[in-house]
Design a protein around this motif. Structure first.
Motif, PDB file in Angstrom:
ATOM      1  N   ILE A 166       0.995  -1.248   0.013  1.00  0.00           N
ATOM      2  CA  ILE A 166       0.082  -0.110   0.031  1.00  0.00           C
ATOM      3  C   ILE A 166       0.873   1.254  -0.090  1.00  0.00           C
ATOM      4  O   ILE A 166       0.629   2.238  -0.581  1.00  0.00           O
ATOM      5  CB  ILE A 166      -1.019  -0.278   1.160  1.00  0.00           C
ATOM      6  CG1 ILE A 166      -2.020  -1.104   1.099  1.00  0.00           C
ATOM      7  CG2 ILE A 166      -1.812   1.382   1.278  1.00  0.00           C
ATOM      8  CD1 ILE A 166      -2.725  -1.216   2.310  1.00  0.00           C
ATOM      9  N   LEU A 167       1.960   1.093   0.780  1.00  0.00           N
ATOM     10  CA  LEU A 167       2.574   2.579   1.051  1.00  0.00           C
ATOM     11  C   LEU A 167       3.666   2.623  -0.040  1.00  0.00           C
ATOM     12  O   LEU A 167       4.019   3.674  -0.496  1.00  0.00           O
ATOM     13  CB  LEU A 167       3.486   2.392   2.352  1.00  0.00           C
ATOM     14  CG  LEU A 167       2.499   2.555   3.580  1.00  0.00           C
ATOM     15  CD1 LEU A 167       3.613   2.201   4.947  1.00  0.00           C
ATOM     16  CD2 LEU A 167       1.533   3.613   3.580  1.00  0.00           C
ATOM     17  N   GLY A 209      -0.586   0.618  -4.756  1.00  0.00           N
ATOM     18  CA  GLY A 209      -1.283   0.701  -3.220  1.00  0.00           C
ATOM     19  C   GLY A 209      -2.348   1.918  -3.185  1.00  0.00           C
ATOM     20  O   GLY A 209      -3.237   1.903  -2.626  1.00  0.00           O
ATOM     21  N   GLY A 210      -2.470   2.877  -4.265  1.00  0.00           N
ATOM     22  CA  GLY A 210      -3.468   3.861  -4.387  1.00  0.00           C
ATOM     23  C   GLY A 210      -4.629   3.321  -4.882  1.00  0.00           C
ATOM     24  O   GLY A 210      -5.569   3.716  -4.467  1.00  0.00           O
ATOM     25  N   ILE A 257      -6.276   1.541  -1.441  1.00  0.00           N
ATOM     26  CA  ILE A 257      -6.948   2.768  -0.704  1.00  0.00           C
ATOM     27  C   ILE A 257      -7.936   3.161  -1.809  1.00  0.00           C
ATOM     28  O   ILE A 257      -9.180   3.544  -0.941  1.00  0.00           O
ATOM     29  CB  ILE A 257      -6.110   3.688  -0.516  1.00  0.00           C
ATOM     30  CG1 ILE A 257      -4.932   3.204   0.312  1.00  0.00           C
ATOM     31  CG2 ILE A 257      -6.666   5.036   0.292  1.00  0.00           C
ATOM     32  CD1 ILE A 257      -5.274   2.953   1.569  1.00  0.00           C
ATOM     33  N   SER A 315      -7.498   7.692  -7.134  1.00  0.00           N
ATOM     34  CA  SER A 315      -6.650   7.252  -5.946  1.00  0.00           C
ATOM     35  C   SER A 315      -5.515   6.510  -6.490  1.00  0.00           C
ATOM     36  O   SER A 315      -4.400   6.456  -6.138  1.00  0.00           O
ATOM     37  CB  SER A 315      -7.398   6.358  -5.029  1.00  0.00           C
ATOM     38  OG  SER A 315      -6.584   6.090  -3.999  1.00  0.00           O
ATOM     39  N   GLY A 316      -5.862   5.540  -7.466  1.00  0.00           N
ATOM     40  CA  GLY A 316      -4.725   4.673  -8.092  1.00  0.00           C
ATOM     41  C   GLY A 316      -3.688   5.484  -8.573  1.00  0.00           C
ATOM     42  O   GLY A 316      -2.488   5.431  -8.733  1.00  0.00           O
ATOM     43  N   GLY A 370      -1.497   7.329  -6.286  1.00  0.00           N
ATOM     44  CA  GLY A 370      -0.679   6.654  -5.718  1.00  0.00           C
ATOM     45  C   GLY A 370       0.385   6.098  -6.714  1.00  0.00           C
ATOM     46  O   GLY A 370       1.764   6.193  -6.097  1.00  0.00           O
ATOM     47  N   VAL A 402       4.514   6.811  -6.187  1.00  0.00           N
ATOM     48  CA  VAL A 402       5.454   5.636  -6.058  1.00  0.00           C
ATOM     49  C   VAL A 402       6.663   5.852  -6.999  1.00  0.00           C
ATOM     50  O   VAL A 402       7.859   5.440  -6.899  1.00  0.00           O
ATOM     51  CB  VAL A 402       4.869   4.500  -5.951  1.00  0.00           C
ATOM     52  CG1 VAL A 402       5.904   3.144  -6.060  1.00  0.00           C
ATOM     53  CG2 VAL A 402       3.976   4.399  -4.550  1.00  0.00           C
TER      54      VAL A 402
END
Length: 189
Positions: A82-83, A88-89, A92, A138-139, A142, A146
């Protein structure tokens, strides 16, 4: 009677968490590092069918299971996915999408009231579309964070390859929600 409703809610929430987890094992790998999965559709359906609270709870259980070490994040596990992972995005985003889709649908089409077929189709479609947009937004953010790419550089990798499949998933979500929402409602209320 209240215990039966709570029990049904717990069972359905757990079932949807399991469906979201299982959705990671059906995947088509893509060069950008983010595979095509049905996991997102399962997360959207959890919100659309169970409502914003139970649907979000199902996604939260899935996230906790993955963080604890079961490989449900497209075959990977751990909070580092996730982080620091490219997906990860999206993970979430599933939580946001389930809540948003369920909220829109519960406000626009309150259960227990009669709604015309056209109104149902429109609002289920709107809720499913907004859930999809929330997950992809969100994806996208994220992935950009990253990979240190700009949002514009990320769009061809994170959004464009998934549009055809997500159109199919949206149609499936609308059909399944229209069909099963009243059934699930009968168990929860």
């Amino acid at each position: 009677m209240e215990k039966k409703k709570r029990g049904a809610g717990l069972i359905l929430t757990s079932l949807f968490a399991a469906l979201i987890c299982a959705g990671c094992f059906i995947q088509i790998p893509l060069p950008g590092g983010i595979p095509i999965v049905i996991q997102d559709m399962m997360a959207f359906l959890s919100g659309l069918l169970l409502g914003p609270i139970l649907g979000s709870a199902a996604v939260l259980i899935f996230i906790i299971i993955g963080c604890l070490g079961l490989p449900v994040f497209t075959g990977k596990a751990g909070i580092s996915v996730i982080l620091a992972g490219p997906t990860g995005g999206f993970i979430i985003g599933y939580l946001i999408a389930a809540f948003l889709g369920g909220l829109v649908l519960s406000l626009a089409l309150p259960l227990g009231k009669k709604h015309g077929k056209a109104k149902q189709f429109v609002w289920i479609s709107v809720a499913a579309f907004l859930a999809t947009v929330a997950a992809f937004a969100s994806g996208l953010v994220g992935f950009s964070l990253v990979t240190h790419k700009t949002v514009l550089q990320s769009i061809p990798l994170v959004v464009l390859p998934f549009i055809p499949g997500n159109i199919i998933k949206l149609v499936a979500c609308v059909f399944l929600t229209k069909k099963f929402r009243p059934v699930i409602h009968s168990y929860l209320n």
